[in-house]
Design an enzyme around this catalytic site. Structure first.
Site, mmCIF file in Angstrom:
data_model
loop_
_atom_site.group_PDB
_atom_site.id
_atom_site.type_symbol
_atom_site.label_atom_id
_atom_site.label_comp_id
_atom_site.label_asym_id
_atom_site.label_seq_id
_atom_site.Cartn_x
_atom_site.Cartn_y
_atom_site.Cartn_z
ATOM 1 N N GLY A 37 48.254 36.982 -61.138
ATOM 2 C CA GLY A 37 47.483 36.473 -62.264
ATOM 3 C C GLY A 37 46.926 35.098 -61.966
ATOM 4 C CE1 TYR A 38 40.742 35.360 -61.994
ATOM 5 C CE2 TYR A 38 42.120 37.056 -61.006
ATOM 6 C CZ TYR A 38 40.948 36.680 -61.632
ATOM 7 O OH TYR A 38 39.988 37.621 -61.912
ATOM 8 N N GLY A 39 44.240 33.924 -64.268
ATOM 9 C CA GLY A 39 43.589 33.543 -65.521
ATOM 10 C C GLY A 39 44.577 33.642 -66.663
ATOM 11 C CB SER A 40 44.455 35.403 -69.919
ATOM 12 O OG SER A 40 44.258 36.736 -69.478
ATOM 13 C CD GLU B 45 42.672 41.438 -66.996
ATOM 14 O OE1 GLU B 45 41.515 40.963 -67.010
ATOM 15 O OE2 GLU B 45 43.663 40.801 -67.392
#
Length: 229
Positions: A12-15, A126
Site C-alpha cells: 500500500g502506498y496510498g489510502s 481499487e
C-alpha cells in the site's frame, strides 16, 4: 507433499497506508525503486462526486421536434497512483521526481484463510482504473538496502487507464483536491491522512510532491477560515 502457495502480500502506498485491508497477518514498512507517487489519478467513486453539467440536444421523433437534456461532464477528485519513473519523466519534464524522494509504503501479509475474500475486497476498492502489478519491496537493515519482500502485489493506475489524468499544475491540483468531496469523504482529508502516515513510516520517508500539496491545502484552509470571520 503438496506445494505451498506463497503468501499474498499487498503493498500500500496510498489510502492502504492509513486504512489497511482486512485480515492482515503481519506488516512491514518498505519502499520501491523505479517508481514515483503522484496525484495523477481521477477518483470518480471515493473522493469525488459526479458534478452533472447539462446540455440540450434537439432531435426529431416521428416528424416532431423534441429536446433532451443529458449530462456531459463530471468532477472527480484526485488520488495517488504509482507511475514508472521513466514514464513520468516523459509526461512531465517540469515536475521531475527528486532523486532524494523514495516511495515508502506498507507491505501487508494477508491471512491465507482470507486471501480470496481480501482479493475481492481490494479489486472492488481499487476498481476505478487500477491494475494489479507484481514488484519487489525494499527495506533497510543495519544501514544496508535489501529486498524485504519479493513479488508483492500492488494496484497501479497505468497511464493508459481512463482515469489517469497525468501531470497538472500544482495550484490547479491543490484547488481541485481542496474542493472535492466524495462518498468516502473530503479529498483533502485523504491527502492530509496520507501525508501524516508517510511521515511516520521511516526517518527517510519523504515525498516532496505530497508535502507541497499539503502545504498549499493548509494555506487554503487558513484563507477560508479568515474569510468566514
Amino acid at each position: 507433499m503438496g506445494s505451498v502457495n506463497p503468501p499474498f502480500v499487498v503493498f500500500g502506498y496510498g489510502s492502504l497506508i492509513f486504512k489497511p485491508p482486512p485480515h492482515v497477518q503481519s506488516q512491514i514498512s518498505g519502499f520501491l525503486k523505479g517508481y514515483v507517487r503522484r496525484f495523477a489519478q481521477k477518483s470518480h467513486d471515493h473522493r469525488g462526486t459526479p458534478e452533472v453539467c447539462f446540455t440540450r440536444l434537439s432531435f426529431f421523433i416521428r416528424g416532431t421536434s423534441d429536446r433532451a437534456i443529458i449530462a456531459i461532464s463530471q468532477n472527480p477528485g484526485r488520488v495517488v497512483t504509482l507511475i514508472h519513473k521513466e514514464e513520468w519523466d516523459h509526461f512531465s519534464q517540469s515536475d521531475a521526481f527528486p532523486n532524494e524522494d523514495i516511495v515508502w509504503g506498507i507491505a501487508y501479509t494477508i491471512d491465507p484463510a482470507y486471501e480470496a475474500e481480501v482479493r475481492d475486497y481490494l479489486d472492488y476498492r481499487e476498481k476505478d482504473g487500477y491494475t494489479m502489478e507484481i514488484l519487489d519491496v525494499y527495506t533497510i537493515e543495519n544501514g544496508i538496502e535489501k529486498v524485504g519482500i519479493h513479488d508483492a502485489y500492488c494496484y497501479v493506475g497505468r497511464p493508459d487507464n481512463p482515469s489517469f489524468i497525468g501531470s497538472e499544475p500544482l495550484e490547479d491540483l491543490a484547488q481541485r483536491i481542496w474542493a472535492s468531496v466524495g462518498p468516502s469523504g473530503q479529498n483533502k482529508e485523504y491527502l492530509y491522512c496520507l501525508a501524516t502516515a508517510v511521515r511516520e513510516l521511516a526517518p527517510t520517508s519523504y515525498d516532496s510532491h505530497l508535502f507541497a500539496l499539503e502545504e498549499r491545502l493548509l494555506e487554503l484552509d487558513k484563507s477560508a477560515r479568515e474569510d468566514s470571520n
